[in-house]
Design an enzyme around this catalytic site. Structure first.
Site: not given
Length: 350
Positions: A276-278, A182, A310, A313
């Site tokens: 959630c691509e990771d 990132d 951070s 939810g």
């Protein structure tokens, strides 16, 4: 005659009495204070020994700390000696989405690492990068690089903000290794080059710095339910089953597999949820290898003030992503591991 003798006897007796008294007094005081004086001298001698010994240990510690790099033949703050140009290099794939300032810092840093062969920026923002930004970053790469052969630099511009484009195949790569990161994550060059050497020993697996864990947590509505665990879960369990693509090495072939072989339903899910691509990439590689990833111990620095993790939810969304993607994938290929790769040259004990 007798008078003289009497006077002599008196004088002699008087002198004898004074000497006797002095001797008696001396013996009294000596018998009283001698043990205390001896004890004082013993304590003072012991204190001197301890002080000298403490100073000696301190000097040795300072000397060893300052000289240990030369003793071991390495310098912790410099690029790792593990990497050498003969072993090839890696392409740094930066996912850009937080702004030009962070991107500039990231590009400048990775250009300075000896193993960097190319830097590609996955740009999926609404507006394309300006020509000034392109030219400026190319100059940054050229100036920061420490190698004779400068890394190539390129923006991979996508026409829409489609999260799956983060793993779009790159045609002109000269290396097999991809370091996915990132734009707000900085990994020091020494740790990066060590992780690359670990990846070279297992080039089919995923090697990274950010471990995560999953585990079966009963059932929901008659369906197995899995929990997604962050760093504290990894620490508590002493195991992990994923490393996040925010700072990880993998083979370039997985870009092609993600784009062309990943079930379309999962790509649609990632695009819709924008998350959630990771996790999807972790499942893809685990399914291809049947093996766990490798977690490398190393420092990473997140230079942004906050990230997705951070947000309120976040844990619930990750749990939902994990279970939804597992359902769409039709299997749970993730394999747990408690193995951690550590550069022994940067550890006091090995």
């Amino acid at each position: 005659m007798s008078a003289i003798i009497g006077i002599h006897d008196v004088v002699v007796d008087d002198l004898y009495s004074q000497a006797k008294e002095k001797a008696a007094n001396k013996g009294f005081y000596s018998s009283r204070w001698a043990p205390l004086m001896r004890r004082g001298r013993q304590l003072l001698a012991a204190a001197k020994v301890k002080l000298v010994l403490g100073l000696f240990i301190l000097c040795v510690t300072v000397f060893m700390t300052s000289r240990i790099s030369s003793f071991m033949g390495w310098i912790p703050d410099e690029p790792s000696a593990v990497f050498s140009p003969a072993k090839g290099g890696y392409a740094v794939l930066i996912n850009s989405w937080k702004g030009n300032s962070l991107l500039t810092q990231s590009v400048a840093h990775y250009a300075s690492c000896a193993g960097t062969d190319a830097i590609h920026v996955a740009w999926s923002q609404t507006d394309p990068p300006s020509e000034n930004l392109k030219a400026y970053l190319k100059r940054v790469v050229f100036s920061k690089s420490q190698t004779a052969l400068k890394p190539s630099f390129k923006f991979d511009i996508n026409k829409e903000n489609y999260l799956n484009y983060r793993f779009k195949p790159i045609d002109d790569l000269r290396t097999d290794a991809i370091f996915s990161v990132d734009d707000d994550v900085i990994v020091p060059c020494s740790f990066l080059d060590f992780a690359f050497s670990v990846w070279q020993s297992a080039p089919s697996t995923m090697v990274g710095f950010v471990p995560r864990m999953h585990w079966l947590d009963g059932q929901k509505n008659g369906v197995p339910y899995h929990k997604y665990g962050g760093w504290w879960s990894v620490w508590w369990m002493g195991a992990y089953s994923m490393v996040l693509s925010k700072a990880a090495f993998f083979h370039k072939k997985y870009l092609d597999l993600y784009t062309h072989m990943m079930p379309p339903s999962i790509q649609d899910y990632v695009a819709r949820e924008r998350n959630c691509e990771d996790i999807a990439m972790s499942l893809l590689i685990a399914n291809a290898t049947g093996a766990p990833p490798i977690w490398v111990k190393g420092k990473i620095h997140e230079i942004a003030s906050s990230g997705i993790s951070s947000l309120k939810g976040h844990s619930d969304r990750r749990n939902k992503c994990l279970n939804d993607i597992i359902s769409l994938y039709g299997t749970v290929p993730l394999v747990s591991s408690n193995v951690k790769a550590v550069d022994a040259r940067q550890e006091w004990f090995w």
